[in-house]
Design a protein around this motif. Structure first.
Motif, PDB file in Angstrom:
ATOM      1  N   ALA A 128     -32.530  -5.108  29.678  1.00  0.00           N
ATOM      2  CA  ALA A 128     -31.259  -4.759  30.678  1.00  0.00           C
ATOM      3  C   ALA A 128     -30.161  -4.666  29.877  1.00  0.00           C
ATOM      4  O   ALA A 128     -29.773  -5.736  28.945  1.00  0.00           O
ATOM      5  CB  ALA A 128     -31.138  -5.702  31.580  1.00  0.00           C
ATOM      6  N   CYS A 129     -29.503  -3.553  29.840  1.00  0.00           N
ATOM      7  CA  CYS A 129     -28.221  -3.286  29.079  1.00  0.00           C
ATOM      8  C   CYS A 129     -27.194  -2.887  30.303  1.00  0.00           C
ATOM      9  O   CYS A 129     -27.319  -2.193  31.162  1.00  0.00           O
ATOM     10  CB  CYS A 129     -28.432  -2.102  28.121  1.00  0.00           C
ATOM     11  N   LEU A 130     -25.942  -3.363  29.583  1.00  0.00           N
ATOM     12  CA  LEU A 130     -24.820  -2.826  30.239  1.00  0.00           C
ATOM     13  C   LEU A 130     -23.892  -1.947  29.189  1.00  0.00           C
ATOM     14  O   LEU A 130     -23.543  -2.910  28.281  1.00  0.00           O
ATOM     15  CB  LEU A 130     -23.777  -3.801  31.084  1.00  0.00           C
ATOM     16  N   PRO A 179     -21.483  -6.978  43.872  1.00  0.00           N
ATOM     17  CA  PRO A 179     -22.263  -7.536  44.886  1.00  0.00           C
ATOM     18  C   PRO A 179     -21.496  -7.590  46.103  1.00  0.00           C
ATOM     19  O   PRO A 179     -20.338  -7.699  46.052  1.00  0.00           O
ATOM     20  CB  PRO A 179     -22.536  -8.850  44.488  1.00  0.00           C
ATOM     21  N   GLU A 180     -22.081  -7.795  47.161  1.00  0.00           N
ATOM     22  CA  GLU A 180     -21.548  -7.787  48.731  1.00  0.00           C
ATOM     23  C   GLU A 180     -21.105  -9.462  48.545  1.00  0.00           C
ATOM     24  O   GLU A 180     -21.900 -10.459  48.220  1.00  0.00           O
ATOM     25  CB  GLU A 180     -22.550  -7.840  49.689  1.00  0.00           C
ATOM     26  N   GLU A 193     -25.973 -22.114  37.147  1.00  0.00           N
ATOM     27  CA  GLU A 193     -27.143 -22.075  37.773  1.00  0.00           C
ATOM     28  C   GLU A 193     -27.461 -21.461  39.128  1.00  0.00           C
ATOM     29  O   GLU A 193     -28.284 -20.600  39.406  1.00  0.00           O
ATOM     30  CB  GLU A 193     -27.628 -23.438  37.691  1.00  0.00           C
ATOM     31  N   ALA A 194     -26.339 -22.011  40.011  1.00  0.00           N
ATOM     32  CA  ALA A 194     -26.337 -21.498  41.411  1.00  0.00           C
ATOM     33  C   ALA A 194     -25.950 -19.950  41.464  1.00  0.00           C
ATOM     34  O   ALA A 194     -26.654 -19.384  42.298  1.00  0.00           O
ATOM     35  CB  ALA A 194     -25.354 -22.271  42.247  1.00  0.00           C
ATOM     36  N   LEU A 195     -25.102 -19.550  40.703  1.00  0.00           N
ATOM     37  CA  LEU A 195     -24.692 -18.233  40.643  1.00  0.00           C
ATOM     38  C   LEU A 195     -25.822 -17.231  40.108  1.00  0.00           C
ATOM     39  O   LEU A 195     -25.757 -15.938  40.625  1.00  0.00           O
ATOM     40  CB  LEU A 195     -23.372 -17.852  39.822  1.00  0.00           C
ATOM     41  N   HIS A 196     -26.564 -17.785  39.291  1.00  0.00           N
ATOM     42  CA  HIS A 196     -27.597 -16.832  38.779  1.00  0.00           C
ATOM     43  C   HIS A 196     -29.011 -16.661  39.627  1.00  0.00           C
ATOM     44  O   HIS A 196     -29.991 -16.315  39.021  1.00  0.00           O
ATOM     45  CB  HIS A 196     -27.704 -17.048  37.391  1.00  0.00           C
ATOM     46  N   LYS A 197     -29.102 -17.339  40.811  1.00  0.00           N
ATOM     47  CA  LYS A 197     -30.458 -17.521  41.634  1.00  0.00           C
ATOM     48  C   LYS A 197     -30.586 -16.058  41.977  1.00  0.00           C
ATOM     49  O   LYS A 197     -29.772 -15.372  42.183  1.00  0.00           O
ATOM     50  CB  LYS A 197     -30.127 -18.707  42.411  1.00  0.00           C
ATOM     51  N   LYS A 223     -30.159 -10.707  43.103  1.00  0.00           N
ATOM     52  CA  LYS A 223     -31.377  -9.835  43.213  1.00  0.00           C
ATOM     53  C   LYS A 223     -30.938  -8.383  43.091  1.00  0.00           C
ATOM     54  O   LYS A 223     -29.831  -7.913  43.833  1.00  0.00           O
ATOM     55  CB  LYS A 223     -32.076 -10.226  44.509  1.00  0.00           C
ATOM     56  N   GLY A 224     -31.439  -7.673  42.326  1.00  0.00           N
ATOM     57  CA  GLY A 224     -31.468  -6.249  42.053  1.00  0.00           C
ATOM     58  C   GLY A 224     -30.073  -5.772  41.254  1.00  0.00           C
ATOM     59  O   GLY A 224     -29.784  -4.749  41.112  1.00  0.00           O
TER      60      GLY A 224
END
Length: 183
Positions: free
Chosen positions: A76-78, A113-114, A153-157, A162-163
């Motif tokens: 994945a790239c940005l 993200p929402e 860790e919580a932020l990257h769940k 997702k998506g």
């Protein structure tokens, strides 16, 4: 034709011996795509280049295809322009100048993200760690570093991001990328 400077951030390469992408070869990939003034920063998948192409989504797709063709695995790239990186740095809600680079991080996101995705994260329970949502970026203050951060860790769940393609850089790297993408 006018060129513009961009930073390419590759996610999850050269970590623990997996997904090896030598920076010299990444430079070759970018040059092979016709980009100029190509340089890399560190071994963690940061590159800067100039191009006349203005569509960051097209640049991102092109780079992802070229990396997969060259190295045999998807990454994945940005691709972010210099003005956006400066806006991220200027918009930091934490006192960046007063913190060590390892204490402050920016997680760059492929889309906004929402806010509802973060509803289950009880911010006060993670103090002194804190996060803020910016424009396609999460700012994270982790005083003991990212590797020890429970909030990171919580932020990257998956339920949170997702998506959404996401990749994190410490503030020293953010500052350097801002410098390298100045016109």
């Amino acid at each position: 034709m006018t060129t513009k400077k961009y930073a390419a951030l590759l996610r999850g390469i050269n970590v623990g011996g997996a997904k090896k992408v030598p920076m010299a070869e990444l430079r070759e990939v970018l040059e092979g795509l016709g980009h100029q003034d190509v340089q890399t920063y560190l071994q963690s998948g940061n590159a800067v280049f100039s191009t006349s192409e203005k569509d960051v989504h097209a640049l991102t797709r092109e780079l992802e295809r070229a990396v997969e063709a060259r190295f045999g695995f998807a990454v994945a790239c940005l691709v972010l322009d210099g003005a956006y990186l400066r806006a991220v740095a200027d918009g930091c809600p934490f006192p960046a100048a007063a913190l060590e680079g390892r204490q402050l991080h920016a997680t760059f996101l492929s889309e906004q993200p929402e806010r509802s995705r973060f509803a289950a994260i009880d911010g006060p329970s993670y103090l002194p760690e804190e996060f803020r949502i910016g424009d396609r970026v999460l700012y994270l203050y982790a005083p003991n570093g990212l590797g020890r951060s429970k909030l990171a860790e919580a932020l990257h769940k998956p339920a949170v991001l997702k998506g959404i393609a996401a990749t994190t850089r410490n503030w020293n790297t953010v500052a350097k990328l801002v410098e390298l993408t100045r016109d």
